[in-house]
Write an enzyme that holds these catalytic residues in place. Structure first.
Site, PDB file in Angstrom:
ATOM      1  CB  CYS A 175      -0.935   0.011   1.204  1.00 36.77           C
ATOM      2  SG  CYS A 175      -1.897  -1.501   1.424  1.00 36.77           S
ATOM      3  CG  HIS A 180      -1.240   2.992   4.640  1.00 33.86           C
ATOM      4  ND1 HIS A 180      -1.262   1.720   4.128  1.00 33.86           N
ATOM      5  CD2 HIS A 180      -0.506   2.912   5.796  1.00 33.86           C
ATOM      6  CE1 HIS A 180      -0.593   0.898   4.915  1.00 33.86           C
ATOM      7  NE2 HIS A 180      -0.127   1.600   5.934  1.00 33.86           N
TER       8      HIS A 180
END
Length: 560
Positions: free
Chosen positions: A84, A140
Protein backbone atom coordinates in the site's frame (compact mmCIF):
# COMPACT_ATOMS: atom_id res chain seq x y z
CA UNK A 1 18.97 1.46 -25.53
CA UNK A 2 16.43 -1.29 -25.18
CA UNK A 3 15.16 -3.12 -28.21
CA UNK A 4 11.57 -4.31 -27.78
CA UNK A 5 10.87 -7.82 -29.00
CA UNK A 6 14.52 -8.82 -29.21
CA UNK A 7 16.99 -10.41 -26.87
CA UNK A 8 19.83 -8.01 -27.61
CA UNK A 9 20.31 -4.93 -25.48
CA UNK A 10 22.91 -2.42 -24.43
CA UNK A 11 22.80 -0.68 -21.08
CA UNK A 12 24.62 2.35 -19.80
CA UNK A 13 25.10 2.59 -16.06
CA UNK A 14 24.92 6.35 -16.22
CA UNK A 15 21.80 8.49 -16.57
CA UNK A 16 19.95 8.05 -19.83
CA UNK A 17 17.88 10.39 -21.91
CA UNK A 18 14.17 10.65 -21.15
CA UNK A 19 12.25 10.84 -24.40
CA UNK A 20 8.77 12.25 -24.30
CA UNK A 21 9.11 14.16 -21.06
CA UNK A 22 8.29 17.51 -22.62
CA UNK A 23 4.84 18.54 -21.45
CA UNK A 24 2.96 20.43 -24.12
CA UNK A 25 0.27 22.98 -23.40
CA UNK A 26 -3.12 21.42 -22.77
CA UNK A 27 -4.69 22.47 -26.04
CA UNK A 28 -1.89 20.89 -28.06
CA UNK A 29 -2.17 17.65 -26.12
CA UNK A 30 -5.92 17.32 -26.55
CA UNK A 31 -5.98 18.66 -30.08
CA UNK A 32 -8.72 21.23 -29.47
CA UNK A 33 -9.39 24.30 -27.39
CA UNK A 34 -11.10 23.67 -24.07
CA UNK A 35 -12.48 26.26 -21.67
CA UNK A 36 -10.32 25.05 -18.82
CA UNK A 37 -8.14 22.10 -17.82
CA UNK A 38 -10.09 18.87 -17.29
CA UNK A 39 -11.60 17.70 -14.05
CA UNK A 40 -9.57 14.73 -12.81
CA UNK A 41 -11.22 11.91 -10.86
CA UNK A 42 -8.59 9.42 -9.67
CA UNK A 43 -10.11 6.24 -8.20
CA UNK A 44 -7.89 3.73 -6.38
CA UNK A 45 -8.99 0.42 -4.89
CA UNK A 46 -7.02 -1.46 -2.25
CA UNK A 47 -5.77 -5.04 -2.84
CA UNK A 48 -7.94 -5.67 -5.91
CA UNK A 49 -6.27 -8.47 -7.88
CA UNK A 50 -5.56 -8.62 -11.60
CA UNK A 51 -8.31 -11.23 -12.01
CA UNK A 52 -10.85 -9.38 -9.86
CA UNK A 53 -12.71 -7.43 -12.52
CA UNK A 54 -15.33 -8.53 -15.01
CA UNK A 55 -13.26 -8.11 -18.17
CA UNK A 56 -10.55 -10.39 -16.73
CA UNK A 57 -12.74 -12.83 -14.79
CA UNK A 58 -16.01 -14.71 -15.07
CA UNK A 59 -16.88 -15.08 -11.38
CA UNK A 60 -16.95 -11.39 -10.34
CA UNK A 61 -19.44 -9.08 -12.02
CA UNK A 62 -18.42 -5.44 -12.55
CA UNK A 63 -20.70 -4.12 -15.32
CA UNK A 64 -19.95 -0.44 -14.65
CA UNK A 65 -16.19 -0.81 -14.56
CA UNK A 66 -16.34 -3.06 -17.63
CA UNK A 67 -18.34 -0.48 -19.58
CA UNK A 68 -16.11 2.43 -18.57
CA UNK A 69 -13.00 0.45 -19.50
CA UNK A 70 -14.49 -0.77 -22.79
CA UNK A 71 -15.37 2.80 -23.83
CA UNK A 72 -11.98 4.11 -22.71
CA UNK A 73 -8.46 2.66 -22.76
CA UNK A 74 -7.53 -0.49 -20.83
CA UNK A 75 -3.96 -0.45 -19.55
CA UNK A 76 -2.66 -3.99 -19.92
CA UNK A 77 1.05 -3.27 -19.38
CA UNK A 78 0.59 -1.17 -16.25
CA UNK A 79 2.66 -1.51 -13.08
CA UNK A 80 2.12 -0.56 -9.46
CA UNK A 81 3.82 -1.55 -6.19
CA UNK A 82 3.26 -4.78 -4.23
CA UNK A 83 2.01 -3.06 -1.04
CA UNK A 84 0.00 0.00 0.00
CA UNK A 85 2.31 2.79 1.20
CA UNK A 86 4.82 2.55 -1.69
CA UNK A 87 2.09 2.78 -4.35
CA UNK A 88 0.52 5.82 -2.75
CA UNK A 89 3.87 7.50 -2.21
CA UNK A 90 4.82 6.98 -5.86
CA UNK A 91 1.49 8.35 -7.06
CA UNK A 92 1.72 11.44 -4.84
CA UNK A 93 5.42 12.19 -5.46
CA UNK A 94 6.10 10.77 -8.94
CA UNK A 95 9.26 9.18 -7.52
CA UNK A 96 10.51 5.68 -6.83
CA UNK A 97 10.64 4.67 -3.15
CA UNK A 98 14.44 4.67 -3.23
CA UNK A 99 14.19 8.44 -3.72
CA UNK A 100 11.80 9.04 -0.80
CA UNK A 101 13.23 6.64 1.80
CA UNK A 102 10.07 4.50 1.79
CA UNK A 103 11.60 1.47 0.09
CA UNK A 104 10.99 -0.88 3.02
CA UNK A 105 7.56 -2.19 4.00
CA UNK A 106 4.67 0.15 4.90
CA UNK A 107 4.33 3.01 7.36
CA UNK A 108 2.89 1.43 10.50
CA UNK A 109 0.47 3.42 12.72
CA UNK A 110 2.98 3.91 15.56
CA UNK A 111 5.97 4.82 13.42
CA UNK A 112 7.07 8.48 13.48
CA UNK A 113 7.31 8.54 9.70
CA UNK A 114 5.44 10.00 6.76
CA UNK A 115 5.85 11.26 3.22
CA UNK A 116 9.07 13.34 3.28
CA UNK A 117 8.44 17.04 3.75
CA UNK A 118 10.82 18.03 0.96
CA UNK A 119 8.59 16.43 -1.68
CA UNK A 120 6.24 18.68 -3.65
CA UNK A 121 3.14 16.53 -4.03
CA UNK A 122 0.88 16.06 -7.02
CA UNK A 123 -2.08 17.88 -5.37
CA UNK A 124 0.22 20.77 -4.46
CA UNK A 125 1.23 21.10 -8.10
CA UNK A 126 -2.40 20.99 -9.16
CA UNK A 127 -3.26 23.67 -6.60
CA UNK A 128 -0.56 25.86 -8.13
CA UNK A 129 -2.28 25.34 -11.50
CA UNK A 130 -5.63 26.51 -10.16
CA UNK A 131 -7.26 23.26 -9.13
CA UNK A 132 -9.57 22.63 -6.20
CA UNK A 133 -8.17 19.43 -4.65
CA UNK A 134 -9.97 16.90 -2.47
CA UNK A 135 -9.14 13.48 -1.04
CA UNK A 136 -11.62 10.92 0.20
CA UNK A 137 -10.59 7.57 1.70
CA UNK A 138 -7.41 5.80 2.80
CA UNK A 139 -4.25 7.89 3.29
CA UNK A 140 -1.61 5.49 4.70
CA UNK A 141 1.26 7.92 4.17
CA UNK A 142 1.93 8.71 7.82
CA UNK A 143 0.34 11.04 10.35
CA UNK A 144 2.67 11.33 13.35
CA UNK A 145 2.76 15.14 12.92
CA UNK A 146 0.01 17.44 11.70
CA UNK A 147 2.37 18.47 8.90
CA UNK A 148 1.99 14.92 7.54
CA UNK A 149 -1.79 15.13 7.13
CA UNK A 150 -3.43 15.29 3.68
CA UNK A 151 -4.64 18.83 4.33
CA UNK A 152 -1.00 19.90 4.79
CA UNK A 153 0.19 18.02 1.68
CA UNK A 154 -1.95 19.67 -0.96
CA UNK A 155 -5.58 18.73 -0.40
CA UNK A 156 -8.16 21.44 0.27
CA UNK A 157 -10.32 18.87 2.05
CA UNK A 158 -9.91 15.38 3.43
CA UNK A 159 -12.35 12.76 4.67
CA UNK A 160 -11.14 9.25 5.43
CA UNK A 161 -8.82 6.99 7.43
CA UNK A 162 -5.15 7.59 8.12
CA UNK A 163 -3.98 4.03 8.86
CA UNK A 164 -3.78 1.00 6.58
CA UNK A 165 -6.81 -1.04 7.59
CA UNK A 166 -10.02 -0.25 9.47
CA UNK A 167 -13.35 -1.90 10.20
CA UNK A 168 -15.79 -0.90 7.44
CA UNK A 169 -18.54 -0.04 9.92
CA UNK A 170 -16.95 0.88 13.27
CA UNK A 171 -13.77 2.49 11.82
CA UNK A 172 -11.68 0.79 14.47
CA UNK A 173 -8.09 0.20 13.45
CA UNK A 174 -5.74 -2.12 15.34
CA UNK A 175 -1.96 -2.38 15.35
CA UNK A 176 -1.71 -5.47 17.49
CA UNK A 177 -3.57 -6.78 20.55
CA UNK A 178 -4.91 -4.07 22.84
CA UNK A 179 -3.71 -1.39 20.42
CA UNK A 180 -6.91 -0.31 18.73
CA UNK A 181 -8.31 3.13 18.06
CA UNK A 182 -10.90 5.02 16.04
CA UNK A 183 -9.75 6.12 12.60
CA UNK A 184 -12.09 8.33 10.58
CA UNK A 185 -11.16 11.95 10.05
CA UNK A 186 -12.78 15.09 8.68
CA UNK A 187 -10.00 17.48 7.76
CA UNK A 188 -7.74 17.48 10.81
CA UNK A 189 -10.44 16.45 13.29
CA UNK A 190 -11.74 13.05 14.34
CA UNK A 191 -15.11 12.30 12.69
CA UNK A 192 -16.85 10.38 15.45
CA UNK A 193 -20.38 10.66 14.10
CA UNK A 194 -20.30 8.14 11.23
CA UNK A 195 -20.17 4.79 12.99
CA UNK A 196 -22.37 2.14 11.40
CA UNK A 197 -22.11 3.51 7.86
CA UNK A 198 -20.38 1.26 5.34
CA UNK A 199 -17.18 3.00 4.25
CA UNK A 200 -17.57 2.39 0.49
CA UNK A 201 -20.99 4.06 0.61
CA UNK A 202 -19.82 6.79 2.97
CA UNK A 203 -16.89 7.76 0.76
CA UNK A 204 -19.08 7.76 -2.35
CA UNK A 205 -21.59 10.05 -0.67
CA UNK A 206 -18.80 12.46 0.21
CA UNK A 207 -17.55 12.59 -3.39
CA UNK A 208 -21.06 13.26 -4.66
CA UNK A 209 -21.41 16.06 -2.11
CA UNK A 210 -18.18 17.64 -3.34
CA UNK A 211 -19.37 17.44 -6.94
CA UNK A 212 -22.76 18.93 -6.05
CA UNK A 213 -21.30 21.89 -4.15
CA UNK A 214 -18.62 22.86 -6.70
CA UNK A 215 -19.12 24.90 -9.88
CA UNK A 216 -17.58 22.83 -12.70
CA UNK A 217 -17.25 25.87 -14.96
CA UNK A 218 -15.44 28.13 -12.50
CA UNK A 219 -12.53 25.95 -11.39
CA UNK A 220 -11.08 22.56 -12.37
CA UNK A 221 -11.46 19.82 -9.79
CA UNK A 222 -9.10 17.04 -8.68
CA UNK A 223 -10.59 14.28 -6.53
CA UNK A 224 -8.51 11.39 -5.21
CA UNK A 225 -11.02 8.70 -4.17
CA UNK A 226 -8.94 6.09 -2.34
CA UNK A 227 -11.29 3.26 -1.40
CA UNK A 228 -10.50 1.08 1.60
CA UNK A 229 -12.17 -1.75 -0.35
CA UNK A 230 -11.31 -4.48 -1.03
CA UNK A 231 -8.73 -4.74 1.76
CA UNK A 232 -9.46 -6.95 4.75
CA UNK A 233 -11.54 -7.24 6.89
CA UNK A 234 -13.94 -8.85 4.40
CA UNK A 235 -17.15 -6.94 5.11
CA UNK A 236 -20.04 -5.85 2.94
CA UNK A 237 -23.80 -5.32 3.20
CA UNK A 238 -25.72 -8.57 2.84
CA UNK A 239 -27.43 -7.62 -0.43
CA UNK A 240 -24.10 -7.68 -2.26
CA UNK A 241 -23.27 -11.18 -0.99
CA UNK A 242 -26.50 -12.84 -2.13
CA UNK A 243 -25.72 -12.80 -5.91
CA UNK A 244 -22.52 -14.74 -5.16
CA UNK A 245 -24.15 -17.42 -2.99
CA UNK A 246 -23.03 -20.01 -5.55
CA UNK A 247 -19.34 -19.41 -4.83
CA UNK A 248 -18.23 -22.19 -2.51
CA UNK A 249 -15.20 -20.36 -1.18
CA UNK A 250 -16.53 -18.09 1.58
CA UNK A 251 -13.65 -15.62 1.40
CA UNK A 252 -14.06 -15.30 -2.38
CA UNK A 253 -17.81 -14.79 -1.94
CA UNK A 254 -17.38 -11.92 0.53
CA UNK A 255 -14.57 -10.44 -1.53
CA UNK A 256 -16.68 -10.51 -4.71
CA UNK A 257 -19.46 -8.74 -2.84
CA UNK A 258 -17.07 -5.96 -1.85
CA UNK A 259 -15.95 -5.56 -5.47
CA UNK A 260 -19.60 -5.28 -6.52
CA UNK A 261 -20.11 -2.54 -3.92
CA UNK A 262 -17.18 -0.65 -5.46
CA UNK A 263 -18.66 -1.12 -8.93
CA UNK A 264 -21.93 0.44 -7.76
CA UNK A 265 -19.98 3.26 -6.08
CA UNK A 266 -18.21 4.09 -9.34
CA UNK A 267 -21.59 4.11 -11.10
CA UNK A 268 -22.88 6.67 -8.59
CA UNK A 269 -19.78 8.83 -9.00
CA UNK A 270 -19.97 8.83 -12.80
CA UNK A 271 -23.71 9.56 -12.61
CA UNK A 272 -22.92 12.61 -10.45
CA UNK A 273 -20.25 13.74 -12.94
CA UNK A 274 -22.90 13.77 -15.66
CA UNK A 275 -25.64 15.26 -13.50
CA UNK A 276 -23.59 18.22 -12.29
CA UNK A 277 -21.90 19.06 -15.59
CA UNK A 278 -18.38 17.65 -15.19
CA UNK A 279 -18.36 14.65 -17.48
CA UNK A 280 -17.64 16.18 -20.91
CA UNK A 281 -14.47 17.81 -19.60
CA UNK A 282 -13.31 15.04 -17.26
CA UNK A 283 -10.67 12.34 -17.04
CA UNK A 284 -11.53 9.29 -14.93
CA UNK A 285 -8.62 7.07 -13.90
CA UNK A 286 -9.19 3.72 -12.22
CA UNK A 287 -6.35 1.71 -10.65
CA UNK A 288 -5.62 -0.71 -7.88
CA UNK A 289 -2.72 -0.10 -5.48
CA UNK A 290 -1.17 -3.60 -5.53
CA UNK A 291 -1.88 -7.21 -6.37
CA UNK A 292 -4.59 -9.25 -4.69
CA UNK A 293 -4.20 -11.45 -1.62
CA UNK A 294 -5.52 -14.97 -2.46
CA UNK A 295 -5.76 -15.98 1.20
CA UNK A 296 -8.30 -13.16 1.60
CA UNK A 297 -10.34 -13.92 -1.52
CA UNK A 298 -8.35 -12.05 -4.16
CA UNK A 299 -7.03 -13.51 -7.40
CA UNK A 300 -4.20 -12.54 -9.73
CA UNK A 301 -4.64 -15.56 -11.98
CA UNK A 302 -3.00 -16.35 -14.34
CA UNK A 303 -0.15 -14.17 -13.08
CA UNK A 304 2.43 -15.52 -10.69
CA UNK A 305 2.58 -14.40 -7.07
CA UNK A 306 0.40 -12.17 -4.94
CA UNK A 307 0.31 -8.97 -2.91
CA UNK A 308 3.63 -8.26 -1.21
CA UNK A 309 5.73 -9.94 -3.91
CA UNK A 310 7.68 -8.69 -6.92
CA UNK A 311 6.23 -11.37 -9.20
CA UNK A 312 3.79 -10.05 -11.79
CA UNK A 313 0.83 -10.91 -9.55
CA UNK A 314 2.09 -8.39 -7.01
CA UNK A 315 3.09 -5.54 -9.31
CA UNK A 316 1.05 -5.73 -12.53
CA UNK A 317 -2.05 -3.70 -11.85
CA UNK A 318 -5.59 -3.24 -13.00
CA UNK A 319 -5.95 0.11 -14.68
CA UNK A 320 -7.92 2.04 -17.26
CA UNK A 321 -8.75 5.58 -18.32
CA UNK A 322 -12.20 6.75 -19.34
CA UNK A 323 -12.61 10.23 -20.79
CA UNK A 324 -14.41 12.07 -23.61
CA UNK A 325 -11.03 13.77 -24.19
CA UNK A 326 -9.28 10.59 -25.34
CA UNK A 327 -8.44 10.70 -29.04
CA UNK A 328 -8.46 6.92 -29.57
CA UNK A 329 -11.03 5.18 -27.40
CA UNK A 330 -12.37 1.65 -27.06
CA UNK A 331 -9.03 -0.09 -27.20
CA UNK A 332 -6.42 -1.95 -25.18
CA UNK A 333 -3.07 -0.24 -24.63
CA UNK A 334 0.12 -2.27 -24.30
CA UNK A 335 2.15 0.87 -23.59
CA UNK A 336 4.46 0.46 -20.60
CA UNK A 337 3.03 2.62 -17.80
CA UNK A 338 4.05 2.91 -14.15
CA UNK A 339 2.22 4.48 -11.21
CA UNK A 340 4.86 7.24 -10.99
CA UNK A 341 3.76 8.36 -14.46
CA UNK A 342 0.44 9.76 -13.22
CA UNK A 343 2.17 12.75 -11.60
CA UNK A 344 3.73 14.28 -14.76
CA UNK A 345 0.82 13.11 -16.91
CA UNK A 346 -1.80 14.85 -14.77
CA UNK A 347 0.34 17.97 -14.32
CA UNK A 348 0.61 18.08 -18.11
CA UNK A 349 -3.15 17.72 -18.50
CA UNK A 350 -3.58 20.54 -16.02
CA UNK A 351 -1.52 22.85 -18.24
CA UNK A 352 1.75 22.65 -16.34
CA UNK A 353 5.12 22.89 -18.06
CA UNK A 354 8.16 20.65 -17.85
CA UNK A 355 9.76 22.66 -15.05
CA UNK A 356 7.04 21.45 -12.66
CA UNK A 357 8.06 17.81 -13.13
CA UNK A 358 11.86 18.02 -13.26
CA UNK A 359 13.65 15.30 -11.32
CA UNK A 360 10.70 12.91 -11.24
CA UNK A 361 10.96 9.22 -12.05
CA UNK A 362 7.62 9.34 -13.87
CA UNK A 363 6.96 10.18 -17.53
CA UNK A 364 4.13 12.01 -19.24
CA UNK A 365 2.33 9.09 -20.92
CA UNK A 366 -0.81 10.91 -22.08
CA UNK A 367 -0.02 10.67 -25.78
CA UNK A 368 0.78 6.97 -25.42
CA UNK A 369 -2.59 6.38 -23.74
CA UNK A 370 -4.76 8.83 -25.68
CA UNK A 371 -3.28 8.54 -29.15
CA UNK A 372 -1.65 5.12 -29.11
CA UNK A 373 1.87 6.47 -29.52
CA UNK A 374 4.88 4.62 -28.16
CA UNK A 375 5.40 4.98 -24.43
CA UNK A 376 8.34 7.18 -23.41
CA UNK A 377 8.98 4.71 -20.58
CA UNK A 378 11.52 1.98 -21.35
CA UNK A 379 12.22 0.57 -17.90
CA UNK A 380 10.82 0.34 -14.39
CA UNK A 381 12.70 0.00 -11.14
CA UNK A 382 10.25 -2.07 -9.13
CA UNK A 383 12.33 -1.52 -5.99
CA UNK A 384 15.55 -2.08 -4.07
CA UNK A 385 14.92 -2.97 -0.40
CA UNK A 386 18.14 -3.28 1.62
CA UNK A 387 16.26 -4.12 4.86
CA UNK A 388 14.24 -7.06 3.58
CA UNK A 389 15.40 -10.54 4.65
CA UNK A 390 18.54 -11.40 2.71
CA UNK A 391 18.35 -14.47 0.48
CA UNK A 392 20.60 -17.14 2.00
CA UNK A 393 21.68 -18.34 -1.42
CA UNK A 394 22.58 -14.86 -2.66
CA UNK A 395 26.01 -13.28 -2.83
CA UNK A 396 28.13 -10.77 -4.70
CA UNK A 397 29.83 -13.69 -6.43
CA UNK A 398 26.52 -14.95 -7.80
CA UNK A 399 25.92 -11.43 -9.04
CA UNK A 400 29.09 -11.63 -11.18
CA UNK A 401 30.82 -9.25 -8.80
CA UNK A 402 28.38 -6.53 -9.89
CA UNK A 403 25.52 -6.85 -7.41
CA UNK A 404 24.86 -8.71 -4.16
CA UNK A 405 22.02 -11.01 -5.15
CA UNK A 406 21.03 -11.53 -1.51
CA UNK A 407 19.39 -8.07 -1.65
CA UNK A 408 15.74 -7.96 -2.65
CA UNK A 409 15.44 -5.99 -5.89
CA UNK A 410 13.58 -6.09 -9.20
CA UNK A 411 13.80 -4.18 -12.46
CA UNK A 412 11.95 -4.31 -15.78
CA UNK A 413 13.73 -3.09 -18.94
CA UNK A 414 12.17 -3.52 -22.36
CA UNK A 415 11.01 -7.12 -22.56
CA UNK A 416 13.21 -8.23 -19.69
CA UNK A 417 12.55 -8.50 -15.97
CA UNK A 418 15.19 -9.34 -13.36
CA UNK A 419 14.60 -10.31 -9.73
CA UNK A 420 17.23 -10.78 -7.03
CA UNK A 421 17.11 -11.79 -3.38
CA UNK A 422 13.79 -13.05 -2.04
CA UNK A 423 11.02 -11.78 -4.37
CA UNK A 424 8.23 -13.24 -2.23
CA UNK A 425 5.86 -16.20 -2.45
CA UNK A 426 6.01 -17.35 -6.07
CA UNK A 427 3.19 -19.77 -6.76
CA UNK A 428 0.53 -19.55 -9.43
CA UNK A 429 -2.70 -19.55 -7.45
CA UNK A 430 -5.86 -20.64 -9.33
CA UNK A 431 -9.22 -18.95 -8.67
CA UNK A 432 -10.71 -20.19 -5.42
CA UNK A 433 -14.28 -20.83 -6.52
CA UNK A 434 -14.89 -24.40 -5.31
CA UNK A 435 -15.30 -25.49 -1.67
CA UNK A 436 -13.19 -28.65 -2.14
CA UNK A 437 -10.50 -27.59 -4.57
CA UNK A 438 -8.93 -30.75 -6.09
CA UNK A 439 -5.43 -31.10 -4.68
CA UNK A 440 -4.16 -32.51 -7.96
CA UNK A 441 -4.98 -29.28 -9.78
CA UNK A 442 -3.17 -27.27 -7.13
CA UNK A 443 -0.08 -29.45 -7.24
CA UNK A 444 0.14 -29.06 -11.02
CA UNK A 445 0.81 -25.38 -10.49
CA UNK A 446 3.05 -25.63 -7.44
CA UNK A 447 6.32 -23.80 -7.77
CA UNK A 448 9.17 -26.09 -6.73
CA UNK A 449 12.77 -25.39 -7.63
CA UNK A 450 16.09 -25.21 -5.76
CA UNK A 451 16.63 -22.10 -3.70
CA UNK A 452 18.19 -19.38 -5.79
CA UNK A 453 18.64 -15.61 -5.80
CA UNK A 454 18.50 -14.52 -9.47
CA UNK A 455 15.65 -14.84 -11.97
CA UNK A 456 15.32 -13.47 -15.50
CA UNK A 457 12.15 -13.49 -17.61
CA UNK A 458 11.15 -12.21 -21.02
CA UNK A 459 7.89 -10.70 -19.80
CA UNK A 460 6.50 -9.89 -23.24
CA UNK A 461 6.81 -13.51 -24.34
CA UNK A 462 6.32 -15.06 -20.91
CA UNK A 463 4.00 -12.83 -18.85
CA UNK A 464 3.33 -15.65 -16.39
CA UNK A 465 7.03 -15.98 -15.46
CA UNK A 466 7.27 -19.72 -16.05
CA UNK A 467 10.61 -19.83 -17.88
CA UNK A 468 13.62 -18.52 -16.00
CA UNK A 469 16.31 -17.53 -18.52
CA UNK A 470 18.98 -16.35 -16.07
CA UNK A 471 21.37 -19.20 -16.87
CA UNK A 472 20.81 -19.04 -20.64
CA UNK A 473 21.28 -15.26 -20.84
CA UNK A 474 24.01 -14.19 -18.38
CA UNK A 475 24.73 -11.23 -20.67
CA UNK A 476 21.26 -9.81 -20.02
CA UNK A 477 21.56 -10.54 -16.30
CA UNK A 478 24.81 -8.59 -16.09
CA UNK A 479 23.34 -5.59 -17.91
CA UNK A 480 20.34 -5.46 -15.60
CA UNK A 481 22.50 -5.90 -12.52
CA UNK A 482 24.47 -2.88 -13.72
CA UNK A 483 21.23 -0.90 -13.88
CA UNK A 484 20.47 -1.87 -10.29
CA UNK A 485 23.91 -0.59 -9.31
CA UNK A 486 23.20 2.71 -11.03
CA UNK A 487 19.83 3.16 -9.33
CA UNK A 488 21.22 2.14 -5.95
CA UNK A 489 23.78 4.96 -6.16
CA UNK A 490 20.87 7.42 -6.31
CA UNK A 491 19.01 5.94 -3.32
CA UNK A 492 18.42 7.89 -0.11
CA UNK A 493 18.66 6.19 3.32
CA UNK A 494 15.70 4.04 4.34
CA UNK A 495 13.23 5.69 6.68
CA UNK A 496 11.90 2.95 8.92
CA UNK A 497 12.01 4.22 12.52
CA UNK A 498 11.18 2.33 15.69
CA UNK A 499 7.60 2.49 16.89
CA UNK A 500 6.77 5.30 19.30
CA UNK A 501 4.71 4.34 22.41
CA UNK A 502 3.24 7.85 22.48
CA UNK A 503 1.14 6.92 19.45
CA UNK A 504 -1.10 4.57 21.49
CA UNK A 505 -4.73 5.65 20.91
CA UNK A 506 -5.44 5.17 24.63
CA UNK A 507 -3.13 8.13 25.24
CA UNK A 508 -4.85 10.23 22.57
CA UNK A 509 -8.55 10.17 23.32
CA UNK A 510 -9.16 6.74 21.79
CA UNK A 511 -8.27 7.70 18.21
CA UNK A 512 -5.30 7.47 15.88
CA UNK A 513 -4.13 11.08 15.65
CA UNK A 514 -0.82 12.98 15.33
CA UNK A 515 1.15 12.64 18.55
CA UNK A 516 4.37 14.56 17.85
CA UNK A 517 4.52 18.35 17.91
CA UNK A 518 5.49 20.01 14.64
CA UNK A 519 8.30 21.81 16.44
CA UNK A 520 9.89 18.52 17.51
CA UNK A 521 12.84 17.76 15.24
CA UNK A 522 13.27 14.49 13.39
CA UNK A 523 16.59 12.72 13.58
CA UNK A 524 16.38 9.97 11.03
CA UNK A 525 20.00 8.91 11.35
CA UNK A 526 19.74 8.13 15.05
CA UNK A 527 16.35 6.49 14.64
CA UNK A 528 17.55 4.37 11.74
CA UNK A 529 20.55 3.16 13.75
CA UNK A 530 18.17 1.55 16.25
CA UNK A 531 17.14 -0.86 13.52
CA UNK A 532 20.75 -1.97 12.94
CA UNK A 533 20.97 -4.79 15.50
CA UNK A 534 24.18 -6.80 15.77
CA UNK A 535 24.60 -9.44 13.09
CA UNK A 536 24.13 -12.50 15.37
CA UNK A 537 20.82 -11.21 16.70
CA UNK A 538 19.75 -10.23 13.19
CA UNK A 539 20.59 -13.70 11.82
CA UNK A 540 18.69 -15.41 14.64
CA UNK A 541 15.63 -13.22 14.04
CA UNK A 542 15.86 -13.80 10.30
CA UNK A 543 15.90 -17.58 10.79
CA UNK A 544 12.93 -17.37 13.13
CA UNK A 545 10.93 -15.27 10.66
CA UNK A 546 11.88 -17.61 7.82
CA UNK A 547 10.68 -20.67 9.79
CA UNK A 548 7.30 -19.14 10.59
CA UNK A 549 6.91 -17.88 7.03
CA UNK A 550 7.51 -21.39 5.65
CA UNK A 551 5.16 -22.88 8.23
CA UNK A 552 2.47 -20.34 7.35
CA UNK A 553 2.89 -20.99 3.64
CA UNK A 554 2.45 -24.74 4.15
CA UNK A 555 -0.69 -24.17 6.18
CA UNK A 556 -2.17 -21.70 3.70
CA UNK A 557 -1.27 -23.90 0.71
CA UNK A 558 -3.08 -26.81 2.29
CA UNK A 559 -6.09 -24.61 3.02
CA UNK A 560 -6.22 -23.31 -0.53
Amino acid sequence: QWSEGTVSLTVSVGPRSRPGTQISPLNNMLGSAVPQPPHIIFIMTDDQGFNDIGYHSSDIRTPVLDKLAADGVKLENYYIQPICTPSRSQLITGRYQIHTGLQHSIIRPRQPSCLPFDQVTLPQRLQELGYSTHMVGKWHLGFYKKECLPTRRGFDSYFGSLTGSVNYYTYESCDGPELCGFDLHEGESVAWGHRGKYSTHLYTQRVRRILASHDPHSQPLFIFLSFQAVHTPLQSPREYIYPYRGLGNVARRKYAAMVSAVDEAVRNVTYALRKYGYYQNSVIIFTTDNGGQPVSGGSNWPLRGRKGTYWEGGVRGLGFIHSPLLRRKRRVSKALVHITDWYPTLVGLAGGNESLTEGLDGYNVWEAISEGKESPRLEILHNIDPLYNRARSGSLQKGYGIWDTAVQASIRAGDWKLLTGDPGYGDWIPPQVLPGFPGGWWNLERHSEPRKSVWLFNISGDPYERYDLSEQRPDVVKELLARLVYYNRTAVPVRYPSEDPRADPHLNGGAWVPWVGDEEEDNWDSVYQKKNMDWKRKLKLSKSRSFFRRLNMRIMSNRI
